[in-house]
Design a protein around this motif. Structure first.
Motif, PDB file in Angstrom:
ATOM      1  N   GLY A 120      18.532  14.382  17.568  1.00  0.00           N
ATOM      2  CA  GLY A 120      18.043  14.767  16.254  1.00  0.00           C
ATOM      3  C   GLY A 120      16.697  14.097  16.051  1.00  0.00           C
ATOM      4  N   CYS A 121      16.095  14.298  14.883  1.00  0.00           N
ATOM      5  CA  CYS A 121      14.814  13.612  14.674  1.00  0.00           C
ATOM      6  C   CYS A 121      14.568  13.293  13.200  1.00  0.00           C
ATOM      7  CB  CYS A 121      13.651  14.406  15.241  1.00  0.00           C
ATOM      8  SG  CYS A 121      13.505  16.086  14.645  1.00  0.00           S
ATOM      9  N   ILE A 122      13.805  12.231  13.006  1.00  0.00           N
ATOM     10  CA  ILE A 122      13.358  11.817  11.679  1.00  0.00           C
ATOM     11  C   ILE A 122      11.841  11.867  11.700  1.00  0.00           C
ATOM     12  CG2 ILE A 122      13.158   9.875  10.061  1.00  0.00           C
ATOM     13  CD1 ILE A 122      15.882   8.886  11.133  1.00  0.00           C
ATOM     14  N   ARG A 123      11.272  12.519  10.687  1.00  0.00           N
ATOM     15  CA  ARG A 123       9.822  12.557  10.588  1.00  0.00           C
ATOM     16  C   ARG A 123       9.407  11.864   9.306  1.00  0.00           C
ATOM     17  NH1 ARG A 123       5.586  15.940   7.874  1.00  0.00           N
ATOM     18  NH2 ARG A 123       7.173  17.525   7.545  1.00  0.00           N
ATOM     19  N   LEU A 124       8.626  10.815   9.418  1.00  0.00           N
ATOM     20  CA  LEU A 124       8.177  10.093   8.225  1.00  0.00           C
ATOM     21  C   LEU A 124       7.016  10.838   7.587  1.00  0.00           C
ATOM     22  CD1 LEU A 124       8.327   6.414   9.520  1.00  0.00           C
ATOM     23  CD2 LEU A 124       9.986   7.624   8.102  1.00  0.00           C
ATOM     24  N   GLN A 125       7.176  11.145   6.306  1.00  0.00           N
ATOM     25  CA  GLN A 125       6.083  11.780   5.553  1.00  0.00           C
ATOM     26  C   GLN A 125       5.348  10.747   4.707  1.00  0.00           C
ATOM     27  OE1 GLN A 125       8.993  14.643   4.007  1.00  0.00           O
ATOM     28  NE2 GLN A 125       7.523  16.253   4.514  1.00  0.00           N
ATOM     29  N   THR A 142       0.848  -1.198   0.000  1.00  0.00           N
ATOM     30  CA  THR A 142       0.000   0.000   0.000  1.00  0.00           C
ATOM     31  C   THR A 142       0.882   1.246   0.000  1.00  0.00           C
ATOM     32  OG1 THR A 142      -0.130  -0.045   2.415  1.00  0.00           O
ATOM     33  CG2 THR A 142      -1.959  -1.035   1.203  1.00  0.00           C
ATOM     34  N   ILE A 143       0.291   2.348  -0.433  1.00  0.00           N
ATOM     35  CA  ILE A 143       0.965   3.653  -0.387  1.00  0.00           C
ATOM     36  C   ILE A 143       0.220   4.510   0.631  1.00  0.00           C
ATOM     37  CG2 ILE A 143       1.540   5.747  -1.676  1.00  0.00           C
ATOM     38  CD1 ILE A 143       1.709   4.038  -4.200  1.00  0.00           C
ATOM     39  N   VAL A 144       0.980   5.021   1.617  1.00  0.00           N
ATOM     40  CA  VAL A 144       0.365   5.825   2.679  1.00  0.00           C
ATOM     41  C   VAL A 144       1.217   7.061   2.944  1.00  0.00           C
ATOM     42  CG1 VAL A 144      -0.389   5.856   5.094  1.00  0.00           C
ATOM     43  CG2 VAL A 144      -0.639   3.761   3.743  1.00  0.00           C
ATOM     44  N   LEU A 145       0.592   8.232   2.878  1.00  0.00           N
ATOM     45  CA  LEU A 145       1.262   9.503   3.174  1.00  0.00           C
ATOM     46  C   LEU A 145       0.722  10.055   4.497  1.00  0.00           C
ATOM     47  CD1 LEU A 145       1.035  11.222  -0.355  1.00  0.00           C
ATOM     48  CD2 LEU A 145       2.818   9.681   0.513  1.00  0.00           C
ATOM     49  N   ALA A 146       1.576  10.807   5.211  1.00  0.00           N
ATOM     50  CA  ALA A 146       1.174  11.278   6.544  1.00  0.00           C
ATOM     51  C   ALA A 146       1.526  12.756   6.745  1.00  0.00           C
ATOM     52  CB  ALA A 146       1.849  10.434   7.618  1.00  0.00           C
ATOM     53  N   PRO A 147       0.546  13.664   6.581  1.00  0.00           N
ATOM     54  CA  PRO A 147       0.810  15.097   6.768  1.00  0.00           C
ATOM     55  C   PRO A 147       0.912  15.468   8.252  1.00  0.00           C
ATOM     56  CG  PRO A 147      -1.515  14.746   6.291  1.00  0.00           C
ATOM     57  CD  PRO A 147      -0.845  13.397   6.193  1.00  0.00           C
ATOM     58  N   ASN A 148       1.648  16.531   8.554  1.00  0.00           N
ATOM     59  CA  ASN A 148       1.718  17.008   9.943  1.00  0.00           C
ATOM     60  C   ASN A 148       1.300  18.466  10.085  1.00  0.00           C
ATOM     61  OD1 ASN A 148       3.887  18.606   9.176  1.00  0.00           O
ATOM     62  ND2 ASN A 148       5.196  17.992  10.884  1.00  0.00           N
ATOM     63  N   SER A 149       0.794  19.041   8.993  1.00  0.00           N
ATOM     64  CA  SER A 149       0.367  20.443   9.058  1.00  0.00           C
ATOM     65  C   SER A 149      -0.759  20.656   8.059  1.00  0.00           C
ATOM     66  CB  SER A 149       1.536  21.363   8.700  1.00  0.00           C
ATOM     67  OG  SER A 149       1.887  21.180   7.339  1.00  0.00           O
ATOM     68  N   ASP A 173      11.564  13.786   6.508  1.00  0.00           N
ATOM     69  CA  ASP A 173      12.151  15.056   6.875  1.00  0.00           C
ATOM     70  C   ASP A 173      13.050  14.762   8.073  1.00  0.00           C
ATOM     71  OD1 ASP A 173      12.489  17.743   6.822  1.00  0.00           O
ATOM     72  OD2 ASP A 173      10.601  18.253   7.817  1.00  0.00           O
ATOM     73  N   ALA A 174      14.208  15.387   8.147  1.00  0.00           N
ATOM     74  CA  ALA A 174      15.098  15.119   9.279  1.00  0.00           C
ATOM     75  C   ALA A 174      15.651  16.428   9.809  1.00  0.00           C
ATOM     76  CB  ALA A 174      16.236  14.209   8.840  1.00  0.00           C
ATOM     77  N   PRO A 176       2.420  14.492  16.325  1.00  0.00           N
ATOM     78  CA  PRO A 176       3.480  14.424  17.340  1.00  0.00           C
ATOM     79  C   PRO A 176       4.807  14.995  16.842  1.00  0.00           C
ATOM     80  CG  PRO A 176       2.247  12.379  17.314  1.00  0.00           C
ATOM     81  CD  PRO A 176       1.770  13.192  16.139  1.00  0.00           C
ATOM     82  N   SER A 177       5.055  14.905  15.538  1.00  0.00           N
ATOM     83  CA  SER A 177       6.339  15.364  15.011  1.00  0.00           C
ATOM     84  C   SER A 177       6.530  16.870  15.208  1.00  0.00           C
ATOM     85  CB  SER A 177       6.467  15.012  13.530  1.00  0.00           C
ATOM     86  OG  SER A 177       5.518  15.731  12.773  1.00  0.00           O
ATOM     87  N   ARG A 178       5.438  17.603  15.344  1.00  0.00           N
ATOM     88  CA  ARG A 178       5.552  19.056  15.565  1.00  0.00           C
ATOM     89  C   ARG A 178       6.139  19.323  16.946  1.00  0.00           C
ATOM     90  NH1 ARG A 178       1.738  21.948  12.210  1.00  0.00           N
ATOM     91  NH2 ARG A 178       2.594  23.813  13.186  1.00  0.00           N
ATOM     92  N   VAL A 179       5.647  18.587  17.954  1.00  0.00           N
ATOM     93  CA  VAL A 179       6.172  18.770  19.312  1.00  0.00           C
ATOM     94  C   VAL A 179       7.579  18.194  19.398  1.00  0.00           C
ATOM     95  CG1 VAL A 179       5.647  18.516  21.761  1.00  0.00           C
ATOM     96  CG2 VAL A 179       3.820  18.371  20.095  1.00  0.00           C
ATOM     97  N   VAL A 180       7.801  17.066  18.691  1.00  0.00           N
ATOM     98  CA  VAL A 180       9.123  16.431  18.697  1.00  0.00           C
ATOM     99  C   VAL A 180      10.180  17.413  18.185  1.00  0.00           C
ATOM    100  CG1 VAL A 180      10.526  14.699  17.516  1.00  0.00           C
ATOM    101  CG2 VAL A 180       8.376  14.027  18.599  1.00  0.00           C
ATOM    102  N   LEU A 181       9.877  18.108  17.090  1.00  0.00           N
ATOM    103  CA  LEU A 181      10.850  19.047  16.524  1.00  0.00           C
ATOM    104  C   LEU A 181      11.185  20.146  17.533  1.00  0.00           C
ATOM    105  CD1 LEU A 181      12.573  20.027  14.170  1.00  0.00           C
ATOM    106  CD2 LEU A 181      10.574  21.201  13.254  1.00  0.00           C
ATOM    107  N   GLY A 182      10.156  20.690  18.163  1.00  0.00           N
ATOM    108  CA  GLY A 182      10.374  21.726  19.177  1.00  0.00           C
ATOM    109  C   GLY A 182      11.214  21.193  20.335  1.00  0.00           C
ATOM    110  N   ALA A 183      10.924  19.946  20.737  1.00  0.00           N
ATOM    111  CA  ALA A 183      11.636  19.346  21.882  1.00  0.00           C
ATOM    112  C   ALA A 183      13.097  19.067  21.524  1.00  0.00           C
ATOM    113  CB  ALA A 183      10.935  18.066  22.314  1.00  0.00           C
ATOM    114  N   VAL A 184      13.341  18.623  20.300  1.00  0.00           N
ATOM    115  CA  VAL A 184      14.722  18.346  19.882  1.00  0.00           C
ATOM    116  C   VAL A 184      15.521  19.650  19.850  1.00  0.00           C
ATOM    117  CG1 VAL A 184      16.142  17.661  17.895  1.00  0.00           C
ATOM    118  CG2 VAL A 184      14.273  16.192  18.664  1.00  0.00           C
ATOM    119  N   LYS A 185      14.906  20.717  19.351  1.00  0.00           N
ATOM    120  CA  LYS A 185      15.593  22.015  19.349  1.00  0.00           C
ATOM    121  C   LYS A 185      15.914  22.440  20.788  1.00  0.00           C
ATOM    122  CE  LYS A 185      13.790  23.809  14.971  1.00  0.00           C
ATOM    123  NZ  LYS A 185      12.835  24.735  14.335  1.00  0.00           N
ATOM    124  N   GLU A 186      14.950  22.251  21.688  1.00  0.00           N
ATOM    125  CA  GLU A 186      15.148  22.625  23.087  1.00  0.00           C
ATOM    126  C   GLU A 186      16.244  21.761  23.722  1.00  0.00           C
ATOM    127  OE1 GLU A 186      14.224  25.072  24.857  1.00  0.00           O
ATOM    128  OE2 GLU A 186      15.040  24.323  26.752  1.00  0.00           O
TER     129      GLU A 186
END
Lengths: 178, 388
Positions: free
Chosen positions: B306-311, B136-143, B269-270, B287-297
């Protein structure tokens, strides 16, 4: 770079989501970035509703409001649940509906929103917009004209009464303590 | 570009209109109802059809009918409806019918909580129907902006691969408001890296060819092509067969047309991976939105993260987890679905932080990164021996 967090919470029917939406929309119209996360129960009236608004001058990583700069408590339940999270910010509440209780946040500010709404807009339904006026003044990020424009676009039939409520909220703000 | 301040739901509808969606059929469910509402207003003036179905099973079958009639079709639901798509989903996979399916995930199981986000259909989106023998093909938006772009991309991938594509969103993406840009012409569309693939009709007679090729026009009935299709295993001409050699040929096409062209699907996205951080957070969707903020912090506090976000979620991008690190998977469920898949792909320790209906806070994530950096276990883990 700045990031401001605003939390508005109350029960269904008070216009919690509408207030959040107008705040976000006017911030974007003013050239800023904004996100607004609404959460709600199953009911259209009653139940719990929350709007989490983040306004920034750059891309917004997390749209979560974790430490609100401003928390509008539109119900007792909302105050009880979230007042502590705003310990470093300011809590706006209507003393007619919220008793601040034994563990208030550092700065709780009474805004007689229902009364001001009745006086300015002729309906207590506009209490959310009165609060919005106070929030806009407290944030002081952009002129209230942007919110007036958003009201005209989102609720064309009731724009004028709501704009009166918004202006009354803005005018009340200097009288807010804290 | 035209800029709007609206929900992910509204953004996906605008995307569908631009992608040339000719039919939307769905059954209302929070937090995807707004998609149907907006579709009912937006599609008819744009020349499309809006049909509210009697239930989700019917909705997806109606989409299949429309697609076989030559229309690009889309439906939208949440978990309780997505599971009802199982039967027509398989139909569409096997008969190679291009469709776009939105799942605005909410917390479950079953009806769960209507207005709270969840990520419980990670594996269901890999196996949305019975029988196996498919990818299957599955895409996952975060915004909200990605809800727009990924819906346009889902239509293009569906056409090119002749298969249903799921846009696996969550309640925070679909109900949440943000500004998003909508291209107003071809040039602006390309500037966003998007393309619209027009609907074509396969002329036959080899409607189901024995190959892994893509960009083969889909089967369209009733255009004088002589096309046939059903839910049975097809011969190359589309007739039913009980020949197991034909069955193997069909299965291999459904699998390898996707596996052989993964570069067209893979998206991620990484952030912060350049110095080989000790801790790599993995997530998708909200969750990737909070993860990015937390990794920066965490990095501001001197932690090595660091972080990897699956799109894109499926096919799974195993190669992303080859680097030496402790992986911390953050998802909106308590059972650890993405975590299980990362455990399979990674050769290094995988930790799990789950939440139900509410995103984890930045502070919680930074604490977790700090504990892992010190070599301490987390309170939650996919390893049940570590459950406290």
């Amino acid at each position: 770079m700045f990031r401001h967090e605003v939390l508005i919470s109350g029960f269904g029917g008070q216009g919690v989501a509408v207030a959040g939406r107008i705040l976000g929309r006017s911030a974007v119209a003013a050239g800023l970035q904004a996100t607004m996360l609404p959460s709600h129960g199953t009911e259209t009236r009653g139940g719990y509703v929350r709007s989490q608004v983040v306004i920034a001058d750059d891309d917004i990583d997390s749209p979560l409001v974790e430490k609100p700069d401003i928390f509008c408590a539109l119900s007792q339940a909302a105050y009880t649940r979230f007042a502590q999270s705003a310990a470093q910010g300011v809590v706006l509440y209507d003393p007619e509906t919220v008793a601040t209780g034994p563990a208030p946040a550092a700065r709780s500010t009474a805004v007689p929103a229902r009364g001001i709404a009745l006086e300015s807009a002729g309906t207590a339904l506009a209490a959310n917009i009165v609060m919005l006026g106070v929030v806009l003044r407290r944030l002081n990020l952009f002129p209230a004209d942007y919110a007036e424009q958003a009201l005209r676009e989102l609720m064309p039939r009731h724009a004028e009464s709501n704009i009166r409520a918004l202006r009354a909220g803005c005018a009340h703000c200097p009288h807010c303590a804290g | 570009m035209k800029t709007y301040f609206d929900t992910g739901n509204a953004a996906m509808v605008e995307a569908a209109v631009i992608a040339g969606c000719g039919l939307f059929s769905g059954y209302p469910i929070t937090p995807a109802t707004e998609i149907a509402e907006h579709m009912s207003r937006r599609l008819p003036p744009a020349g499309g059809l809006y049909i509210q179905a009697e239930d989700e099973t019917a909705a997806l079958h109606i989409c299949i009918g429309g697609a076989l009639g030559g229309l690009k079709a889309m439906t939208a639901t949440s978990g309780p409806g997505y599971v009802l798509y199982a039967d027509p989903y398989g139909w569409a996979i096997s008969a190679e019918v291009p469709l776009v399916i939105v799942n605005a995930q909410r917390v479950g199981p079953v009806s769960g909580i209507t207005g709270a986000p969840g990520q419980g259909e990670f594996y269901l989106s890999r196996y949305p129907t019975h029988g196996g023998n498919f990818e299957t093909i599955v895409l996952a938006p975060n915004s909200v902006q990605e809800a727009f772009t990924m819906t346009v991309e889902a239509f293009a991938l569906a056409e090119r691969f002749r298969t249903p594509v799921t846009v696996l969103a969550d309640q925070l993406v679909t109900d949440g408001y943000a500004s998003f840009a909508v291209p107003e012409n071809e040039e602006e569309l390309r500037a966003l890296g998007l393309q619209v693939v027009p609907r074509r009709a396969h002329p036959g007679p080899d409607f189901y060819p024995a190959c892994a090729d893509i960009d083969i026009p889909p089967v369209v009935l009733g255009r004088g092509t002589g096309a046939a299709c059903s839910d049975w295993t097809p011969t190359e001409e589309g007739y039913d067969t009980e020949d197991t050699v034909e069955q193997m040929r069909h299965a291999r096409r459904l699998i390898y047309k996707i596996r052989a062209h993964r570069e067209l699907v893979d998206r991620y996205d990484a952030y912060g991976l350049e110095n080989d951080p000790d801790i790599v957070l993995v997530s998708y969707g909200s969750p990737s939105r909070v993860v990015l903020g937390a990794v920066k912090e965490a990095r501001r506090q001197g932690l090595s993260a660091g972080c990897i976000r699956l799109q894109s979620l499926w096919p799974f991008q195993d190669e992303l987890f080859r680097r030496k690190a402790d992986y911390l998977v953050v998802e909106l469920n308590a059972d650890g679905q993405l975590a299980r898949e990362v455990e399979r792909a990674a050769r290094y320790p995988v930790h799990f932080m789950g939440a139900c209906g509410e995103l984890p806070s930045t502070a919680e994530l930074v604490r977790a990164i700090r504990r892992l950096e010190r070599g301490e276990a987390l309170p939650q883990s996919t390893d049940e021996r570590e459950i406290r």
